[in-house]
Design an enzyme around this catalytic site. Sequence first.
Site, PDB file in Angstrom:
ATOM      1  N   LYS A   1      61.904 -63.352   1.662  1.00 37.26           N
ATOM      2  CA  LYS A   1      60.565 -62.911   2.037  1.00 37.26           C
ATOM      3  C   LYS A   1      60.212 -61.814   1.051  1.00 37.26           C
ATOM      4  O   LYS A   1      60.833 -60.751   1.031  1.00 37.26           O
ATOM      5  CB  LYS A   1      60.576 -62.367   3.461  1.00 37.26           C
ATOM      6  CG  LYS A   1      59.295 -61.688   3.854  1.00 37.26           C
ATOM      7  CD  LYS A   1      59.270 -61.505   5.361  1.00 37.26           C
ATOM      8  CE  LYS A   1      58.988 -60.075   5.782  1.00 37.26           C
ATOM      9  NZ  LYS A   1      57.714 -59.587   5.291  1.00 37.26           N
TER      10      LYS A   1
ATOM     11  N   TYR B   1      65.012 -60.020   2.863  1.00 38.67           N
ATOM     12  CA  TYR B   1      63.698 -59.364   2.938  1.00 38.67           C
ATOM     13  C   TYR B   1      63.595 -58.406   1.753  1.00 38.67           C
ATOM     14  O   TYR B   1      64.206 -57.337   1.765  1.00 38.67           O
ATOM     15  CB  TYR B   1      63.608 -58.629   4.271  1.00 38.67           C
ATOM     16  CG  TYR B   1      62.289 -57.971   4.621  1.00 38.67           C
ATOM     17  CD1 TYR B   1      61.277 -57.773   3.695  1.00 38.67           C
ATOM     18  CD2 TYR B   1      62.068 -57.529   5.920  1.00 38.67           C
ATOM     19  CE1 TYR B   1      60.081 -57.168   4.062  1.00 38.67           C
ATOM     20  CE2 TYR B   1      60.876 -56.917   6.290  1.00 38.67           C
ATOM     21  CZ  TYR B   1      59.892 -56.737   5.351  1.00 38.67           C
ATOM     22  OH  TYR B   1      58.726 -56.123   5.717  1.00 38.67           O
TER      23      TYR B   1
HETATM   24  C1  NAY Z   1      56.819 -57.593   8.240  1.00 39.36           C
HETATM   25  O1  NAY Z   1      58.050 -57.477   8.183  1.00 39.36           O
HETATM   26  O2  NAY Z   1      56.213 -57.520   9.302  1.00 39.36           O
HETATM   27  C2  NAY Z   1      56.080 -57.769   6.975  1.00 39.36           C
HETATM   28  O3  NAY Z   1      56.518 -57.296   5.966  1.00 39.36           O
HETATM   29  C3  NAY Z   1      54.814 -58.534   6.949  1.00 39.36           C
HETATM   30  C4  NAY Z   1      54.127 -58.325   5.625  1.00 39.36           C
HETATM   31  C5  NAY Z   1      53.244 -57.103   5.662  1.00 39.36           C
HETATM   32  N1  NAY Z   1      53.765 -56.086   4.850  1.00 39.36           N
HETATM   33  C6  NAY Z   1      54.078 -54.878   5.295  1.00 39.36           C
HETATM   34  C7  NAY Z   1      54.468 -53.900   4.281  1.00 39.36           C
HETATM   35  O4  NAY Z   1      54.056 -54.577   6.437  1.00 39.36           O
HETATM   36  O5  NAY Z   1      51.408 -58.457   6.061  1.00 39.36           O
HETATM   37  C8  NAY Z   1      51.873 -57.481   5.174  1.00 39.36           C
HETATM   38  C9  NAY Z   1      50.898 -56.325   5.146  1.00 39.36           C
HETATM   39  O6  NAY Z   1      50.810 -55.695   6.409  1.00 39.36           O
HETATM   40  C10 NAY Z   1      49.511 -56.781   4.717  1.00 39.36           C
HETATM   41  O7  NAY Z   1      49.591 -57.502   3.524  1.00 39.36           O
HETATM   42  C11 NAY Z   1      48.539 -55.600   4.538  1.00 39.36           C
HETATM   43  O8  NAY Z   1      48.883 -54.849   3.409  1.00 39.36           O
END
Ligand code: NAY
Length: 291
Positions: free
Chosen positions: A162, A135
Amino acid sequence: TPRLGGILSALVTPFRPDGAVNLDAIPALVELQLAQGVHGFYVGGSTGEAFLQTPQERIDVLREVARAARGRGRLIAHVGAIATQDSLRMGAAAAEAGYDAVSAIPPFYYDFSRDDLLAHYMRLVEEVSLPLIVYNFGGRVGRLTADDLLRLLDEPKVAGVKHTSQDLYLLERFKRHRPDAVIFNGYDEMCLAGLAMGADGAIGTTYNVMGDLFVALEAAFRVGDLPRARALQVRANTLIDVLIEVGVFPGTKALLKALGVDCGECRAPFRPLSPDQSQRLQAAFAAIRMT
Ligand code: NAY
């Protein structure tokens, strides 16, 4: 699409009004999203409020999601923790529950050296039977360099990355370095760009509430219909703008409630939306709904 690619929802974790994990809400949450066509779930990540839960709570959620999904869709368990022993314990539980892969954010908070972090990942690779999706969360895990990540990709049991980062050049380098690796785009608002640079799929928070839109976006991209793919991205981003403004995780939970699956609030220090935020968010959502 490689076995692990596609549009995976970074599943939220439901909580009860008293703050306890609400395992009973998980089946309906999983059904809602499978009905939208998502290809699987990334369970217990940032969106799942991993670091607001105990390892045992996280294990309980991993098990319940696998039980509810009954083999429909790919399952990745996020087992990232500060302590290696916690990650190993959650990794063993994920393997037992039938997950396809584990994923982990590097240990944070302490001033761990790069070698400490690489050794942590090597123990996950050696001691957990599942493939590992590293990640890479750009801003939060600055210590691992691009070269470290490329080196990790040389491990056969590292299945991919990811990539939650705006550095899409690096995403392309991962894919070029290990063409068989599975690379997931992490920022929903840049999903199309990530696919264009070689991502095999995407993992995101907002796919909890608009999985159908992103499944259609990916399909349009794969058949070369860029105008349609771009129109879908633009449409999604009008909602993501508001989600970012009000708070992506509390906002996503507010939308899930409106969709009929009450996942409660996020754990403090996250706060629920104000009535005004809620109203603006629902209006933006109504404007982009696919059906
Ligand atoms: C997770 O582990 O849940 C994720 O990283 C999912 C990816 C999300 N990033 C973060 C930083 O939470 O979906 C994105 C993000 O919420 C979205 O792009 C809005 O900025």
